[in-house]
Design an enzyme around this catalytic site. Structure first.
Site, mmCIF file in Angstrom:
data_model
loop_
_atom_site.group_PDB
_atom_site.id
_atom_site.type_symbol
_atom_site.label_atom_id
_atom_site.label_comp_id
_atom_site.label_asym_id
_atom_site.label_seq_id
_atom_site.Cartn_x
_atom_site.Cartn_y
_atom_site.Cartn_z
ATOM 1 N N ARG A 69 37.861 -5.604 7.108
ATOM 2 C CA ARG A 69 38.348 -6.379 6.096
ATOM 3 C C ARG A 69 39.276 -7.635 6.847
ATOM 4 O O ARG A 69 39.822 -7.313 7.685
ATOM 5 C CB ARG A 69 39.375 -5.746 5.218
ATOM 6 C CG ARG A 69 39.880 -6.339 3.998
ATOM 7 C CD ARG A 69 40.240 -5.307 2.980
ATOM 8 N NE ARG A 69 41.495 -4.539 3.409
ATOM 9 C CZ ARG A 69 42.044 -3.452 2.653
ATOM 10 N NH1 ARG A 69 41.526 -3.015 1.532
ATOM 11 N NH2 ARG A 69 42.966 -2.810 2.991
ATOM 12 N N ASP A 145 51.838 -1.477 -3.329
ATOM 13 C CA ASP A 145 51.159 -1.320 -2.129
ATOM 14 C C ASP A 145 49.906 -2.016 -2.291
ATOM 15 O O ASP A 145 49.134 -2.178 -1.420
ATOM 16 C CB ASP A 145 50.872 0.236 -1.365
ATOM 17 C CG ASP A 145 50.666 0.344 -0.181
ATOM 18 O OD1 ASP A 145 51.252 -0.466 0.580
ATOM 19 O OD2 ASP A 145 49.698 1.096 0.101
ATOM 20 N N ASP A 155 42.372 -4.080 -2.000
ATOM 21 C CA ASP A 155 42.074 -2.580 -2.561
ATOM 22 C C ASP A 155 41.382 -2.418 -3.731
ATOM 23 O O ASP A 155 41.721 -2.400 -4.788
ATOM 24 C CB ASP A 155 43.265 -2.071 -2.446
ATOM 25 C CG ASP A 155 43.810 -1.512 -1.034
ATOM 26 O OD1 ASP A 155 43.061 -1.607 -0.023
ATOM 27 O OD2 ASP A 155 45.011 -1.330 -1.069
#
Length: 348
Positions: A69, A145, A155
């Site tokens: 990523r 997060d 995410d």
């Protein structure tokens, strides 16, 4: 850019998890992040997917995978919270100095660079959430997060794009109360920014009451800034230039009609660009169309300009869940990457 291996194993942040990833979930993130990039939405990117050859136990055994990523920064609000509970002020300061130099170097000589940095992050989060709302994207788990300080979407777990317009839509099985629903995303971004501000207070001002007052001044602007920006974003989706008193009601009446009639979010706006809407014989919708057309006349611009504005702000194709599942089945169970590659071409 920062490069990160997602799913490569345990890290200090894995808690009770194994830190591993399944091939299916990594391909899914690749698809959604490429779609977001195609929609001109700030996002982490997927450089590569690697098969590990392992079998990963979830509800059953699945193929293991690693996602390579890429991001402007992988530092999240949660990273700063983690540093804060270490009770070492220099940890927060080091993270922020690094982040300011990396993301906003123009602030390094500002008198109160930490406060200015917070202001910049607030603006970038407003812009990001507006983009999510624009295309009907629902992140699914907006905890601290999963909020980068770079303003990039990160995410792609239980996320999806909304089909039928329903503001309370959620895509996480653990979100029983709708905390991370489509309609709640702006409020949760605001809540996360409050948590971010808490980590900055000792650096904003040595006197806590003064630091709180400074941070609150920025945070209190969020609702008004978001509402005004949302209105501008929705006007672009409808091809409207300028500002008129009836604009907000025109927008809200359409959304109410969509919700009541279970209309598809993407296709409704697409139909307005392609004249497909003329096939809709619903009386309330026809009445709304007439109001919209009268408002378009107030643009004092060629209709082509309105259509061009709408085309930039309304996707024609989104990665719908059932299509993504078909692609994952082909890639993971049949070793056929053609459907995946075809979809990625579309998003480019």
């Amino acid at each position: 850019y920062d490069i990160q291996l997602k799913g490569s194993g345990k890290t200090p942040y894995s808690r009770n998890g194994d830190g591993k990833g399944t091939l299916k979930s990594m391909i899914r993130e690749y698809i959604i992040s490429e779609a977001m990039n195609g929609f001109n939405i700030s996002t982490t990117r997927s450089l590569a997917i690697l098969k590990t050859g392992e079998k990963i136990l979830r509800s059953s055994f699945e193929e293991g995978g690693i996602l390579v990523r890429v991001a402007k920064s992988h530092i999240r609000v949660g990273t700063l919270q983690f540093a804060m509970i270490s009770n070492q002020k220099e940890n927060i300061e080091k993270l922020l100095e690094y982040s300011i130099a990396r993301l906003h170097p123009e602030l390094t000589k500002e008198k109160n660079k930490y406060l200015k940095f917070f202001e910049k992050i607030t603006e970038s989060q407003i812009n990001l959430i507006l983009d999510w709302q624009r295309v009907g994207f629902i992140h699914g788990v907006m905890n601290t997060d999963n909020m980068t300080i770079s303003g990039e979407t990160i995410d792609y777990g239980p996320c999806a794009f909304m089909d039928t317009y329903k503001p309370e839509t959620v895509f996480s099985s653990i979100d029983q109360n709708g905390r991370y629903s489509y309609v709640n995303q702006p409020a949760i971004a605001h809540w996360n920014l409050v948590r971010f501000a808490e980590t900055l207070l000792p650096l904003i001002n040595k006197k806590q009451s003064a630091a709180v007052e400074m941070a609150e001044e920025i945070l209190n602007k969020f609702p008004t800034m978001y509402k005004l920006s949302w209105l501008e974003m929705m006007k672009k989706k409808l091809g409207l230039f300028g500002s008129f008193d009836e604009d907000e009601k025109l927008i809200k009446d359409l959304l109410e009609w969509m919700e009541k009639n279970k209309a598809d979010f993407t296709n409704t706006f697409y139909s307005l660009m392609t004249k497909e809407y003329l096939k809709n014989k619903d009386k309330l919708f026809i009445a709304w169309q007439l109001r919209w057309k009268k408002r378009l006349e107030k643009n004092n611009k060629p209709i082509k300009d309105s259509l061009d504005l709408m085309k930039v702000n309304n996707p024609s194709i989104i990665p719908r869940n059932h299509k993504v599942e078909e692609i994952l089945d082909s890639a993971c169970n049949k070793n056929d990457l053609e459907p995946l590659n075809n979809l990625l071409k579309v998003f480019k």
